[in-house]
Design a protein around this motif. Structure first.
Motif, PDB file in Angstrom:
ATOM      1  N   PHE A 117      36.859  25.886  22.773  1.00 35.21           N
ATOM      2  CA  PHE A 117      36.789  25.432  21.385  1.00 35.21           C
ATOM      3  C   PHE A 117      36.343  26.601  20.529  1.00 35.21           C
ATOM      4  N   THR A 118      37.196  26.996  19.598  1.00 30.14           N
ATOM      5  CA  THR A 118      36.932  28.145  18.725  1.00 30.14           C
ATOM      6  C   THR A 118      37.103  27.725  17.266  1.00 30.14           C
ATOM      7  N   LEU A 119      36.652  28.583  16.356  1.00 32.17           N
ATOM      8  CA  LEU A 119      36.857  28.303  14.931  1.00 32.17           C
ATOM      9  C   LEU A 119      38.345  28.264  14.599  1.00 32.17           C
ATOM     10  N   TYR A 134      48.464  20.933  16.202  1.00 30.10           N
ATOM     11  CA  TYR A 134      47.730  20.925  17.472  1.00 30.10           C
ATOM     12  C   TYR A 134      48.397  19.980  18.468  1.00 30.10           C
ATOM     13  N   PRO A 176      32.419  20.451  20.166  1.00 30.64           N
ATOM     14  CA  PRO A 176      32.904  21.116  18.950  1.00 30.64           C
ATOM     15  C   PRO A 176      31.802  21.507  17.967  1.00 30.64           C
ATOM     16  N   GLU A 197      24.602  20.527  17.593  1.00 30.91           N
ATOM     17  CA  GLU A 197      25.343  19.784  18.604  1.00 30.91           C
ATOM     18  C   GLU A 197      24.425  18.803  19.327  1.00 30.91           C
ATOM     19  N   LEU A 241      31.188  24.540  15.264  1.00 28.07           N
ATOM     20  CA  LEU A 241      31.285  24.203  13.840  1.00 28.07           C
ATOM     21  C   LEU A 241      29.946  24.259  13.116  1.00 28.07           C
ATOM     22  N   ARG A 285      42.017  19.880  12.285  1.00 31.39           N
ATOM     23  CA  ARG A 285      41.236  20.363  11.138  1.00 31.39           C
ATOM     24  C   ARG A 285      40.643  19.194  10.353  1.00 31.39           C
ATOM     25  N   ASP A 286      39.342  19.264  10.132  1.00 26.89           N
ATOM     26  CA  ASP A 286      38.596  18.229   9.387  1.00 26.89           C
ATOM     27  C   ASP A 286      38.764  16.832   9.978  1.00 26.89           C
ATOM     28  N   ASN A 305      37.236  14.174  23.659  1.00 25.24           N
ATOM     29  CA  ASN A 305      36.187  15.169  23.834  1.00 25.24           C
ATOM     30  C   ASN A 305      35.598  15.042  25.238  1.00 25.24           C
ATOM     31  N   ALA A 357      39.589  24.946  15.539  1.00 21.04           N
ATOM     32  CA  ALA A 357      39.063  23.948  14.601  1.00 21.04           C
ATOM     33  C   ALA A 357      39.846  23.938  13.291  1.00 21.04           C
ATOM     34  N   ARG A 358      40.423  25.067  12.925  1.00 16.25           N
ATOM     35  CA  ARG A 358      41.196  25.166  11.678  1.00 16.25           C
ATOM     36  C   ARG A 358      42.645  24.722  11.833  1.00 16.25           C
TER      37      ARG A 358
END
Length: 182
Positions: A92-94, A104, A56, A65, A60, A127-128, A21, A97-98
């Motif tokens: 960084f987008t949803l 990835y 992120p 944040e 999210l 993801r998660d 990050n 993130a999925r």
């Protein structure tokens, strides 16, 4: 150092990726980036520091944040000072993130023609937060890419982290926070 915002902009033949990050580019992050730069030099490759355009959690869980330790511009200057050849700033987008961690990672390795992936042993991604050092080792072996897992840096018996630095700032210990930021 060249800054890119999509992998198609990478014109190097091959790369060594520093993943994280890098929200504060503290002395632990600096050790990881220097390791990537050193490996790239030894491999005749180019070092690429991969980071996000925002924390992120800003996507999210907006509003949750953590305090920003460095602006993107400050982080990019630090990457350059540490010797990075490239910085890949990924929005960084949803949707990102999925993305499953393995997908990835494989996409990143292929797109940036990586010969090595350098990451901190506590790094989580995908993801998660499903990706970790074990996944990186496994995928790298499968793809014929070297994995370099960097142990955390400790100062005063405690691991250096952005969370620790934020805690020091909140406690008014700015001098100690500044030391950990390098």
């Amino acid at each position: 150092m060249r800054v890119i915002y999509s992998p198609e902009e990478f014109s190097g033949r091959r790369s060594v990726l520093a993943l994280g990050n890098f929200d504060g580019v503290h002395i632990g992050h600096a050790a990881l980036i220097r390791r990537a730069v050193d490996i790239a030099g030894a491999q005749g490759a180019e070092s690429v520091v991969c980071t996000f355009d925002r924390h992120p959690l800003a996507v999210l869980k907006p509003g949750s944040e953590p305090m920003e330790l460095m602006s993107l511009e400050e982080r990019l200057r630090r990457f350059e000072k540490l010797g990075a050849d490239w910085a890949y700033v990924r929005p960084f987008t949803l949707a990102l993130a999925r993305t499953p961690a393995e997908e990835y990672l494989r996409e990143l390795i292929r797109a940036l023609r990586a010969v090595c992936v350098v990451v901190g042993e506590n790094h989580r991604f995908g993801r998660d937060g499903g990706g970790d050092a074990a996944l990186i080792r496994r995928v790298c072996v499968q793809m014929g890419v070297r994995a370099e897992i960097v142990p955390p840096v400790s100062v005063g018996g405690e691991t250096v982290s952005s969370t620790r630095i934020r805690r020091l700032i909140a406690q008014g210990e700015r001098e100690q926070a500044a030391r950990l930021l390098g």
